[in-house]
Design an enzyme around this catalytic site. Sequence first.
Site, mmCIF file in Angstrom:
data_model
loop_
_atom_site.group_PDB
_atom_site.id
_atom_site.type_symbol
_atom_site.label_atom_id
_atom_site.label_comp_id
_atom_site.label_asym_id
_atom_site.label_seq_id
_atom_site.Cartn_x
_atom_site.Cartn_y
_atom_site.Cartn_z
ATOM 1 N N GLY A 192 -22.572 80.003 7.365
ATOM 2 C CA GLY A 192 -22.213 80.317 8.731
ATOM 3 C C GLY A 192 -20.755 80.124 9.074
ATOM 4 O O GLY A 192 -20.338 80.456 10.181
ATOM 5 N N LYS A 219 -5.910 74.409 -4.881
ATOM 6 C CA LYS A 219 -6.800 73.310 -4.520
ATOM 7 C C LYS A 219 -7.001 72.347 -5.690
ATOM 8 O O LYS A 219 -7.172 71.141 -5.490
ATOM 9 C CB LYS A 219 -8.143 73.845 -4.025
ATOM 10 C CG LYS A 219 -8.055 74.595 -2.700
ATOM 11 C CD LYS A 219 -7.460 73.725 -1.583
ATOM 12 C CE LYS A 219 -8.432 72.698 -1.062
ATOM 13 N NZ LYS A 219 -7.880 71.934 0.097
ATOM 14 N N ASN A 270 -20.012 77.298 -0.725
ATOM 15 C CA ASN A 270 -20.027 78.171 0.441
ATOM 16 C C ASN A 270 -20.709 77.492 1.626
ATOM 17 O O ASN A 270 -21.874 77.095 1.551
ATOM 18 C CB ASN A 270 -20.786 79.457 0.080
ATOM 19 C CG ASN A 270 -20.801 80.465 1.210
ATOM 20 O OD1 ASN A 270 -19.795 81.110 1.490
ATOM 21 N ND2 ASN A 270 -21.942 80.594 1.862
ATOM 22 N N LYS A 302 -7.368 79.574 2.717
ATOM 23 C CA LYS A 302 -8.529 79.567 1.838
ATOM 24 C C LYS A 302 -9.175 80.917 1.570
ATOM 25 O O LYS A 302 -10.166 80.984 0.848
ATOM 26 C CB LYS A 302 -9.580 78.622 2.415
ATOM 27 C CG LYS A 302 -10.064 78.984 3.808
ATOM 28 C CD LYS A 302 -10.984 77.899 4.376
ATOM 29 C CE LYS A 302 -10.229 76.623 4.659
ATOM 30 N NZ LYS A 302 -11.045 75.604 5.367
ATOM 31 N N LYS A 348 -14.039 76.398 -6.036
ATOM 32 C CA LYS A 348 -13.047 77.242 -6.703
ATOM 33 C C LYS A 348 -11.943 76.443 -7.381
ATOM 34 O O LYS A 348 -11.143 76.995 -8.146
ATOM 35 C CB LYS A 348 -12.457 78.238 -5.700
ATOM 36 C CG LYS A 348 -13.499 79.236 -5.206
ATOM 37 C CD LYS A 348 -13.016 80.061 -4.038
ATOM 38 C CE LYS A 348 -14.110 81.028 -3.573
ATOM 39 N NZ LYS A 348 -15.328 80.328 -3.095
ATOM 40 N N SER A 361 -12.195 69.823 -0.606
ATOM 41 C CA SER A 361 -11.867 70.740 -1.690
ATOM 42 C C SER A 361 -12.907 71.851 -1.750
ATOM 43 O O SER A 361 -13.652 72.083 -0.794
ATOM 44 C CB SER A 361 -11.778 69.975 -3.016
ATOM 45 O OG SER A 361 -11.317 70.816 -4.051
ATOM 46 N N THR A 414 -9.499 72.567 14.035
ATOM 47 C CA THR A 414 -10.109 73.560 14.932
ATOM 48 C C THR A 414 -11.040 74.515 14.206
ATOM 49 O O THR A 414 -11.608 75.415 14.824
ATOM 50 C CB THR A 414 -9.023 74.374 15.655
ATOM 51 O OG1 THR A 414 -8.166 74.978 14.677
ATOM 52 C CG2 THR A 414 -8.208 73.500 16.583
ATOM 53 N N LYS A 474 -6.912 78.190 19.464
ATOM 54 C CA LYS A 474 -8.111 77.507 18.994
ATOM 55 C C LYS A 474 -8.196 76.098 19.582
ATOM 56 O O LYS A 474 -9.285 75.624 19.910
ATOM 57 C CB LYS A 474 -8.130 77.442 17.461
ATOM 58 C CG LYS A 474 -8.417 78.776 16.791
ATOM 59 C CD LYS A 474 -8.441 78.612 15.290
ATOM 60 C CE LYS A 474 -8.680 79.938 14.583
ATOM 61 N NZ LYS A 474 -8.655 79.802 13.104
#
Length: 330
Positions: free
Chosen positions: A171, A140, A168, A86, A128, A125, A13, A42
């Site tokens: 959005g 992770k 990253n 996360k 990080k 993954s 979701t 969700k």
Amino acid sequence: MFKNSSLLITGGTGSFGNEFLASCLLNDDIKKVVIFSRDEMKQWEMSKRFSHEPRVRFFIGDIRDKDRLMRALDGIDYVVHAAALKIVPTAEYNPFECIKTNILGAMNLIDACIDKGVKRLVALSTDKASSPINLYGATKLASDKLFVAANSYSGQHDTRFSVVRYGNVMGSRGSVIPFFWNMRDQKELPITDLAMTRFMITLDQGVKLVWNALEDMHGGEIYVKKIPSMKVIDIAHNIAPMAQHKIVGIRPGEKIHEQMIGIEDAAFTYEYDDFYKILPSINLRGDIELMSRGGKLVDKNFSYTSDNNTDWMQPKVLAAWIKANLSKEI
């Protein structure tokens, strides 16, 4: 390979799950897609968005619950694993919970996939996980190691596991672009560090990387997408050019620059046109030539970090993305 197949998305979701599901439904060969997650609200909202599509199923459950996973995976051919805790500071202050989801949940999923005869799993993954300094990255990294080693653990079942790693997501909820966008009318924006850089990837690019991995994987590879970097300060200038900047320092567990491939992995890393592939340091299936086909081994001193990247996102590219996407609800 997806003819008459069923696919399950854990953590389905989220931002990635919504985008990946939409791409699944463009493939007429896929007969069913199951969204597995623990948030009923969700799921309810997502079910309304895809109410016209009879191939979509929703399954409430948590990857911490192995019995529930076993039920959800009945008849499933392919799995995309997106479920995770996360948020970096949250993980620092709630380490037990992060470990239960990101590590123990991965173990549950591996066992359940093998026992249910799933053909292939691709786990999402993060940058990080490379040389981690925070708990989220460490969990992770452990998760990545589990999925790589699971290829020998699966034995005669021949369930195959691989990983995709990227930075990253532009959005996505909690990321820097919508954070700044929501503060664009304020006089001041908080900046962690003037030198901070981040890898930037669109959801569409992330989805395509997963499809590529599902089709290409032999089992045990970590796929790393080639993507541009950008300074966080430049993102702030682009979104709110008139705002002042307040340097607030990095949050617990943050890095100034992110890393997706460390020098320690150079001996096992192959380069392709659009991505890198880190092969397992343990020889799981005995055919490195097959796993590395079409690639070129990188230099022994190679590393891939957001500050040594040769590809930088230009402000006008970011501005075009913002114009096309931030008019929508994030």
